[in-house]
Design an enzyme around this catalytic site. Structure first.
Site, PDB file in Angstrom:
ATOM      1  N   ARG A 251      27.324  -7.328  23.282  1.00  0.00           N
ATOM      2  CA  ARG A 251      26.296  -7.451  22.253  1.00  0.00           C
ATOM      3  C   ARG A 251      25.166  -8.315  22.803  1.00  0.00           C
ATOM      4  O   ARG A 251      25.254  -8.839  23.907  1.00  0.00           O
ATOM      5  CB  ARG A 251      26.887  -8.073  20.980  1.00  0.00           C
ATOM      6  CG  ARG A 251      27.338  -9.504  21.161  1.00  0.00           C
ATOM      7  CD  ARG A 251      28.009 -10.070  19.928  1.00  0.00           C
ATOM      8  NE  ARG A 251      27.059 -10.350  18.853  1.00  0.00           N
ATOM      9  CZ  ARG A 251      27.298 -11.197  17.848  1.00  0.00           C
ATOM     10  NH1 ARG A 251      28.452 -11.832  17.769  1.00  0.00           N
ATOM     11  NH2 ARG A 251      26.403 -11.395  16.902  1.00  0.00           N
ATOM     12  N   ARG A 252      24.098  -8.485  22.008  1.00  0.00           N
ATOM     13  CA  ARG A 252      23.011  -9.411  22.329  1.00  0.00           C
ATOM     14  C   ARG A 252      22.504  -9.232  23.757  1.00  0.00           C
ATOM     15  O   ARG A 252      22.393 -10.185  24.510  1.00  0.00           O
ATOM     16  CB  ARG A 252      23.498 -10.855  22.165  1.00  0.00           C
ATOM     17  CG  ARG A 252      23.904 -11.178  20.768  1.00  0.00           C
ATOM     18  CD  ARG A 252      24.404 -12.584  20.663  1.00  0.00           C
ATOM     19  NE  ARG A 252      24.181 -13.105  19.322  1.00  0.00           N
ATOM     20  CZ  ARG A 252      24.616 -14.280  18.899  1.00  0.00           C
ATOM     21  NH1 ARG A 252      25.281 -15.056  19.697  1.00  0.00           N
ATOM     22  NH2 ARG A 252      24.358 -14.670  17.675  1.00  0.00           N
TER      23      ARG A 252
ATOM     24  N   HIS B 248      30.821  -4.040  13.500  1.00  0.00           N
ATOM     25  CA  HIS B 248      31.652  -4.521  12.387  1.00  0.00           C
ATOM     26  C   HIS B 248      30.805  -5.148  11.289  1.00  0.00           C
ATOM     27  O   HIS B 248      30.931  -4.805  10.120  1.00  0.00           O
ATOM     28  CB  HIS B 248      32.686  -5.525  12.903  1.00  0.00           C
ATOM     29  CG  HIS B 248      33.357  -6.298  11.817  1.00  0.00           C
ATOM     30  ND1 HIS B 248      34.259  -5.712  10.947  1.00  0.00           N
ATOM     31  CD2 HIS B 248      33.244  -7.584  11.420  1.00  0.00           C
ATOM     32  CE1 HIS B 248      34.665  -6.629  10.079  1.00  0.00           C
ATOM     33  NE2 HIS B 248      34.060  -7.767  10.339  1.00  0.00           N
ATOM     34  N   PHE B 249      29.901  -6.073  11.665  1.00  0.00           N
ATOM     35  CA  PHE B 249      29.195  -6.721  10.546  1.00  0.00           C
ATOM     36  C   PHE B 249      28.049  -5.868  10.004  1.00  0.00           C
ATOM     37  O   PHE B 249      27.556  -6.149   8.923  1.00  0.00           O
ATOM     38  CB  PHE B 249      28.805  -8.180  10.844  1.00  0.00           C
ATOM     39  CG  PHE B 249      27.872  -8.430  11.974  1.00  0.00           C
ATOM     40  CD1 PHE B 249      26.557  -8.021  11.908  1.00  0.00           C
ATOM     41  CD2 PHE B 249      28.308  -9.114  13.087  1.00  0.00           C
ATOM     42  CE1 PHE B 249      25.689  -8.276  12.948  1.00  0.00           C
ATOM     43  CE2 PHE B 249      27.434  -9.383  14.144  1.00  0.00           C
ATOM     44  CZ  PHE B 249      26.129  -8.958  14.068  1.00  0.00           C
ATOM     45  N   HIS B 250      27.676  -4.810  10.703  1.00  0.00           N
ATOM     46  CA  HIS B 250      26.717  -3.909  10.051  1.00  0.00           C
ATOM     47  C   HIS B 250      27.389  -3.023   9.006  1.00  0.00           C
ATOM     48  O   HIS B 250      26.733  -2.606   8.046  1.00  0.00           O
ATOM     49  CB  HIS B 250      25.942  -3.072  11.072  1.00  0.00           C
ATOM     50  CG  HIS B 250      24.817  -3.848  11.698  1.00  0.00           C
ATOM     51  ND1 HIS B 250      24.981  -4.619  12.809  1.00  0.00           N
ATOM     52  CD2 HIS B 250      23.515  -3.990  11.336  1.00  0.00           C
ATOM     53  CE1 HIS B 250      23.831  -5.219  13.119  1.00  0.00           C
ATOM     54  NE2 HIS B 250      22.927  -4.853  12.240  1.00  0.00           N
TER      55      HIS B 250
ATOM     56  N   TYR C 109      31.671 -14.763   3.222  1.00  0.00           N
ATOM     57  CA  TYR C 109      32.165 -14.647   1.841  1.00  0.00           C
ATOM     58  C   TYR C 109      31.085 -14.974   0.834  1.00  0.00           C
ATOM     59  O   TYR C 109      31.120 -14.494  -0.301  1.00  0.00           O
ATOM     60  CB  TYR C 109      33.445 -15.461   1.652  1.00  0.00           C
ATOM     61  CG  TYR C 109      34.579 -14.648   2.202  1.00  0.00           C
ATOM     62  CD1 TYR C 109      35.147 -13.648   1.428  1.00  0.00           C
ATOM     63  CD2 TYR C 109      34.981 -14.774   3.520  1.00  0.00           C
ATOM     64  CE1 TYR C 109      36.106 -12.821   1.948  1.00  0.00           C
ATOM     65  CE2 TYR C 109      35.942 -13.942   4.047  1.00  0.00           C
ATOM     66  CZ  TYR C 109      36.504 -12.961   3.256  1.00  0.00           C
ATOM     67  OH  TYR C 109      37.431 -12.129   3.780  1.00  0.00           O
TER      68      TYR C 109
ATOM     69  N   HIS D  69      32.186 -18.576   8.886  1.00  0.00           N
ATOM     70  CA  HIS D  69      33.025 -17.599   8.211  1.00  0.00           C
ATOM     71  C   HIS D  69      32.817 -17.579   6.702  1.00  0.00           C
ATOM     72  O   HIS D  69      32.578 -16.521   6.132  1.00  0.00           O
ATOM     73  CB  HIS D  69      34.510 -17.707   8.559  1.00  0.00           C
ATOM     74  CG  HIS D  69      35.266 -16.604   7.905  1.00  0.00           C
ATOM     75  ND1 HIS D  69      35.229 -15.307   8.374  1.00  0.00           N
ATOM     76  CD2 HIS D  69      35.966 -16.553   6.759  1.00  0.00           C
ATOM     77  CE1 HIS D  69      35.901 -14.528   7.559  1.00  0.00           C
ATOM     78  NE2 HIS D  69      36.356 -15.260   6.570  1.00  0.00           N
TER      79      HIS D  69
HETATM   80  C1  HEM Z   1      17.158  -1.465   9.364  1.00  0.00           C
HETATM   81  C2  HEM Z   1      18.436  -1.701   9.430  1.00  0.00           C
HETATM   82  C3  HEM Z   1      19.088  -2.363  10.623  1.00  0.00           C
HETATM   83  C4  HEM Z   1      19.004  -2.044  11.941  1.00  0.00           C
HETATM   84  C5  HEM Z   1      18.231  -0.892  12.572  1.00  0.00           C
HETATM   85  C6  HEM Z   1      19.784  -3.013  12.668  1.00  0.00           C
HETATM   86  C7  HEM Z   1      19.961  -3.035  14.046  1.00  0.00           C
HETATM   87  C8  HEM Z   1      20.504  -4.068  14.771  1.00  0.00           C
HETATM   88  C9  HEM Z   1      20.645  -4.108  16.198  1.00  0.00           C
HETATM   89  C10 HEM Z   1      20.255  -2.985  17.126  1.00  0.00           C
HETATM   90  C11 HEM Z   1      21.169  -5.329  16.529  1.00  0.00           C
HETATM   91  C12 HEM Z   1      21.332  -5.933  17.900  1.00  0.00           C
HETATM   92  C13 HEM Z   1      22.424  -5.617  18.766  1.00  0.00           C
HETATM   93  C14 HEM Z   1      22.577  -6.560  19.916  1.00  0.00           C
HETATM   94  O1  HEM Z   1      21.829  -6.469  20.922  1.00  0.00           O
HETATM   95  O2  HEM Z   1      23.476  -7.392  19.848  1.00  0.00           O
HETATM   96  C15 HEM Z   1      21.360  -6.045  15.306  1.00  0.00           C
HETATM   97  C16 HEM Z   1      21.864  -7.339  15.226  1.00  0.00           C
HETATM   98  C17 HEM Z   1      22.100  -7.998  14.041  1.00  0.00           C
HETATM   99  N1  HEM Z   1      21.908  -7.510  12.759  1.00  0.00           N
HETATM  100 FE1  HEM Z   1      21.133  -5.720  12.281  1.00  0.00          FE
HETATM  101  N2  HEM Z   1      20.321  -3.906  11.778  1.00  0.00           N
HETATM  102  C18 HEM Z   1      19.931  -3.529  10.523  1.00  0.00           C
HETATM  103  C19 HEM Z   1      20.280  -4.150   9.334  1.00  0.00           C
HETATM  104  C20 HEM Z   1      20.932  -5.352   9.238  1.00  0.00           C
HETATM  105  C21 HEM Z   1      21.326  -5.970   8.002  1.00  0.00           C
HETATM  106  C22 HEM Z   1      21.102  -5.393   6.607  1.00  0.00           C
HETATM  107  C23 HEM Z   1      21.903  -7.155   8.343  1.00  0.00           C
HETATM  108  C24 HEM Z   1      22.500  -8.220   7.459  1.00  0.00           C
HETATM  109  C25 HEM Z   1      22.244  -8.413   6.200  1.00  0.00           C
HETATM  110  C26 HEM Z   1      21.857  -7.282   9.785  1.00  0.00           C
HETATM  111  C27 HEM Z   1      22.309  -8.370  10.496  1.00  0.00           C
HETATM  112  C28 HEM Z   1      22.289  -8.473  11.870  1.00  0.00           C
HETATM  113  C29 HEM Z   1      22.740  -9.644  12.593  1.00  0.00           C
HETATM  114  C30 HEM Z   1      23.266 -10.952  11.991  1.00  0.00           C
HETATM  115  C31 HEM Z   1      22.615  -9.348  13.964  1.00  0.00           C
HETATM  116  C32 HEM Z   1      23.012 -10.232  15.145  1.00  0.00           C
HETATM  117  C33 HEM Z   1      21.946 -11.042  15.693  1.00  0.00           C
HETATM  118  C34 HEM Z   1      22.481 -11.834  16.845  1.00  0.00           C
HETATM  119  O3  HEM Z   1      23.325 -11.335  17.609  1.00  0.00           O
HETATM  120  O4  HEM Z   1      22.055 -12.995  16.961  1.00  0.00           O
HETATM  121  N3  HEM Z   1      21.269  -6.159  10.297  1.00  0.00           N
HETATM  122  N4  HEM Z   1      20.963  -5.259  14.253  1.00  0.00           N
HETATM  123 CU   LIG Z   2      35.053 -14.811  10.110  1.00  0.00          CU
END
Ligand code: HEM
Ligand SMILES: [Cu+2]
Lengths: 55, 557
Positions: free
Chosen positions: B448-449, B383-385, B236, B232
């Site tokens: 998710r995932r 949410h985190f996006h 921050y 968490h």
């Molecule tokens: C080009 C821009 C981006 C695209 C197209 C994108 C797309 C995605 C998608 C489709 C997922 C996976 C969903 C799933 O199956 O759970 C994902 C997961 C994630 N994204 Fe992004 N995202 C983008 C930018 C970012 C940025 C800027 C961050 C953080 C700085 C970020 C952090 C994460 C994290 C932490 C996960 C989770 C990974 C996990 O579940 O282990 N993403 N993103």
């Molecule tokens: Cu938290």
């Protein structure tokens, strides 16, 4: 004649002037934070509604 | 090092001395290299989930998902933050970093780059598809864990560099309150170092020995608790540097002033106090933690609403006072007076807008009962996006548009500014579509995932497919935006005309008295320790004393 107290008053005033910016209008800010609060409430109540419906 | 020397030659005159500028630039460019790769992975994930493409047989969904999560959330953010804070500390303490700070800075860079390479190589070799939370009992190669430990230790060294600069400034300016930017940078690192200690313990004493096969099993409950003790505050650690840009840089960009010095510092102290003892809000569905302890963490979590709303208020107040001075009138007329065509303002402003639903979603997530509606659904990813992927990322982009030319002694040209506006719009629209689809699907239960699946054509899952495609389309726009961004930043690093770019640092309009207590670190660190012991002392003790049977490692890919 300036008395000790006058001086103190004056000091206080000049200090106030220095630390207190002229009266600012923050109506819009107030309205904006209320809107933010409203969004939070509506969203929360919405998902809480889903929770109750499914519980 | 060769790259560093090359960059060094490219820098004529900057608002910051060359040695500090080079250090900062070295961090920022590693950040964007990671960002570029991660954006590609992100787009592919969206396409796979939307059923538009299939991955080749030499890779799989969970491998690229791990790469995306690690490179975005851990590498891009941390490197950018360290580089940005170093540059701002140099800028506000006389324009340079002294020897000790530079040494810490480069030592940290080397450790962090080494750690990053180890993590990336193990992920590419398909030895570490454990997702960015590296939850046991999924087991990665020990080199993955060692790499992440190096990344953390490197960031500590960077923090020590900032502390050294701060101490030097204090010595040279006895009795004075530190510059706002420096104060915020120090608060961020104090928070970060405290927050990363337990994850270092998890990695060093649990994951590495277990991954090496030295111990057969691992205490899962404890490892998750230690992870979220850090997980968490990690968010921050992303947010506070964005707030630094909002509180200190943006007011200057729009031609205004810091609204209140004390309020800004108080908000940061609140973030320091309340971002750590709250990790159970990520473990609300965990059977091994009793409801009472979860409630304590939930209550502490909701206290973070206070500094967040303080920040919202401050930002609106800066915009309103500045807009009114420029002649804006009426309830919202001041909005029109803001510099809408200046990407240095526009990008972070759009980020702030995303943060409103982001914060609202956070309160939903943290509410114990309704967490059950969204837990482990793709709502969380949505949410985190919008929080880190939009609010924080757009702020970092906005900063980069002036930071990079300021560091390289070049000009932010009109054309670069205009391309930046286009890039921002693409990012905003892409993120809006992708995260809206994620939120909606999540409320309907989509996990998710998860790789492409229709769950044997189950009607519920088929009902998600339209949203999956919207998500994929949003991801496509995001990828275009990412490519454009990297091109603009390359231009600003190597090709833009030489000249001066301002490093915007705002001040208060009139001298403001700041309560001394805000800079009494022992008081605040003591309070943090108290809150941590209150929130975690007993539960962690219990998890160690009443261990459930440990788990052997698993490899599911
Ligand atoms: C080009 C821009 C981006 C695209 C197209 C994108 C797309 C995605 C998608 C489709 C997922 C996976 C969903 C799933 O199956 O759970 C994902 C997961 C994630 N994204 Fe992004 N995202 C983008 C930018 C970012 C940025 C800027 C961050 C953080 C700085 C970020 C952090 C994460 C994290 C932490 C996960 C989770 C990974 C996990 O579940 O282990 N993403 N993103
Ligand atoms: Cu938290």
């Amino acid at each position: 004649m300036e008395t000790q107290i006058d001086k103190l008053e004056q000091n206080k005033k000049s200090k106030e002037k220095k630390t207190q910016p002229e009266k600012e209008e923050l109506k819009g800010t107030f309205a904006a934070v209320l809107i933010v609060g409203g969004i939070i409430l509506v969203g929360w109540l919405g998902v809480f509604g889903l929770f109750l419906e499914r519980a | 090092m060769v790259i560093a020397r090359k960059l060094d030659e490219a820098i004529p005159h900057t608002p910051i001395q060359r040695s500090a500028a080079t250090l900062s630039l070295a961090y920022v460019w590693v950040a964007y290299a990671a960002f570029g790769l991660a954006a590609l992975a992100g787009m592919l994930q969206g396409m796979v989930r939307g059923g538009i493409i299939e991955l080749p047989s030499w890779t799989n969904y969970y491998q690229i998902l791990t790469a995306h999560g690690v490179l975005m959330a851990l590498i891009f953010t941390t490197f950018f933050i360290v580089g940005f804070i170093f540059s701002g500390v140099a800028r506000t303490t006389g324009g340079s970093l002294h020897g000790a700070a530079l040494k810490f800075g480069w030592a940290g860079w080397i450790l962090m780059v080494t750690g990053t390479l180890m993590a990336v190589v193990t992920i590419v070799m398909n030895e570490a598809s454990v997702l960015y939370t590296f939850y046991a009992p999924l087991k990665a190669s020990p080199y993955f864990y060692i790499g992440s430990a190096l990344l953390v230790v490197g960031s500590w060294l960077a923090g020590f560099g900032v502390f050294a600069s701060y101490r030097k400034w204090k010595k040279e300016n006895p009795g004075k309150m530190s510059p706002l930017f420096v104060f915020m940078g120090v608060t961020t690192y104090v928070m970060w170092i405290i927050a990363t200690l337990p994850v270092a313990v998890e990695v060093l004493f649990q994951l590495i020995p277990w991954s090496l096969g030295l111990v057969p099993t691992i205490n899962i409950m404890l490892s998750r608790t230690l992870f979220w003790f850090f997980g968490h505050p990690l968010v921050y650690f992303w947010l506070m540097p964005a707030y630094m840009a909002w509180y200190v840089c943006i007011p200057r960009i729009i031609g205004g002033h810091v609204f209140s010095d004390s309020l800004s510092r108080l908000a940061f102290i609140c973030l320091l106090l309340f971002s750590i003892p709250v990790g159970f809000h990520h473990q609300l569905m965990e059977p091994g933690i009793s409801a009472g302890w979860k409630m304590i963490h939930v209550v502490l979590t909701l206290i973070v609403v206070i500094p967040s709303l303080m920040t919202a208020f401050s930002m609106f107040a800066v915009f309103e006072t500045t807009g009114r001075k420029k002649g804006g009138s009426g309830l919202f007329g001041w909005l029109k007076k803001l510099p809408w065509t200046d990407v240095r303002f526009f990008a972070p402003f759009v980020g702030m807008l995303f943060f409103i639903p982001g914060g609202a979603g956070g309160i939903i997530n943290a509410s114990n009962q309704i967490n059950a509606v969204i837990h482990n659904t793709i709502w969380v990813t949505g949410h985190f996006h919008i929080t880190v992927g939009a609010a924080v990322a757009l702020t970092f982009f906005g900063v980069s548009f002036w930071l990079i030319p300021a560091l390289t002694g070049r000009k932010l040209t009109k054309i670069a500014n205009r391309m930046g506006m286009v890039q921002t719009v693409f990012w905003a629209v892409g993120m809006f579509l992708m995260s809206l689809a994620m939120h909606t699907m999540g409320l309907q239960g989509a996990p998710r995932r998860t790789d492409y699946t229709t769950y044997m054509d189950h009607p519920t899952a088929l009902g998600w497919m339209d949203y999956q495609r919207v998500m994929a389309f949003g991801g496509g726009l995001l990828f275009v935006s990412a490519v454009l961004l990297i091109l603009i930043l390359l231009y600003l690093t190597f090709y833009a005309p030489k000249g001066n770019t301002e490093y915007p640092i705002a001040e208060t309009e009139t001298k403001q008295e700041v309560p001394r207590i805000l800079e009494r670190w022992p008081v605040w660190v003591g309070l943090v320790a108290f809150l941590i012991i209150l929130a975690y002392g007993y539960p962690i003790m219990e998890q160690i004393q009443h261990q459930a049977p440990g788990s052997p490692p698993f490899r599911t890919w």
